[in-house]
Design an enzyme around this catalytic site. Structure first.
Site: not given
Length: 236
Positions: A103-105, A107
């Site tokens: 999960l990106d930063l 999200s």
């Protein structure tokens, strides 16, 4: 019991099975002092299996963690920029676990962590088409946003399967809330799909993956999976 070397390396938490194949081919793996070969089997109780001259660590007790990742954390075990990592949040779980996917930063939401390399490979392999469900808050060209997002089949020349998209409601400030289910794990896929439709993502939260759901787990908290949940992940 004898098992393929790829499985032994994966079970020891060293790498995935696919990466193990490259290590074996490169001559980095030995069995009883001799260079290993692809397809070779070994018994960890009887044979001396080493990677780069170092014996494999004893097989860890499998651990399965469900984390509600907050925004502002990177999905890695360490970060060269000194940012907060998901490892910080699960450091008291009693095992060294690894994120299954990312999960990106910016999200948030459901993130599975485990030291079970075989399960990790199964959940990430495109063949199994593991469903992932996101709640997405968007603004911009929101007219018929769900229909338009569900018709996206190409991301900058990269083909993707159509997502299942449902409209969940209109909120203040022209923000539209959608449910998006995908079966692939392309880099920043949901955000890129939204951008292709003229939608700006205000918030992105994963609420389901495979048979797991986030439920009432609060942001930053984690829990162990139940035996029934683990079985369902492995069987389906």
């Amino acid at each position: 019991m004898e098992e393929r070397l790829q499985k032994l390396l994966s079970a020891a938490g060293v790498c995935s099975r696919r990466t193990a194949e490259t290590y074996i081919t490169a001559g980095r793996v030995t069995v009883n002092g001799e260079r290993a070969f692809l397809g070779q089997r070994a018994d960890p109780e009887r044979d001396d299996v080493r990677l780069d001259g170092k014996p494999l660590a004893p097989k860890e007790t499998p651990a399965y963690i469900l984390l509600n990742k907050p925004r502002g954390y990177v999905t890695t075990l360490s970060d060269e920029k000194g940012r907060k990592t998901v490892a910080d949040l699960v450091k008291d779980c009693g095992a060294r676990v690894y994120p299954v996917g990312r999960l990106d930063l910016d999200s948030e939401g459901l993130l599975l962590l485990t030291n079970d390399g075989e399960l990790t490979q199964r959940l990430l392999h495109p063949r199994y088409e593991t469903p992932k469900v996101y709640h997405v808050w968007v603004e911009g060209e929101t007219d018929k946003a769900a229909e338009r997002l569900g018709r996206v089949t190409d991301l900058e020349g990269e083909p993707i399967r159509p997502a299942r998209v449902r409209f969940l409601g209109q909120e203040d400030g022209g923000v539209c809330k959608l449910s998006v289910t995908i079966h692939e794990g392309k880099n920043r896929q949901v955000r890129r799909m939204c951008a292709a439709c003229g939608l700006n993502v205000r918030r992105l939260r994963r609420v389901g993956e495979h048979s797991l759901s986030l439920g009432r787990l609060r942001s930053g908290q984690w829990r162990y999976l139940t035996p029934a949940e683990v079985r369902e992940l492995k069987e389906n």
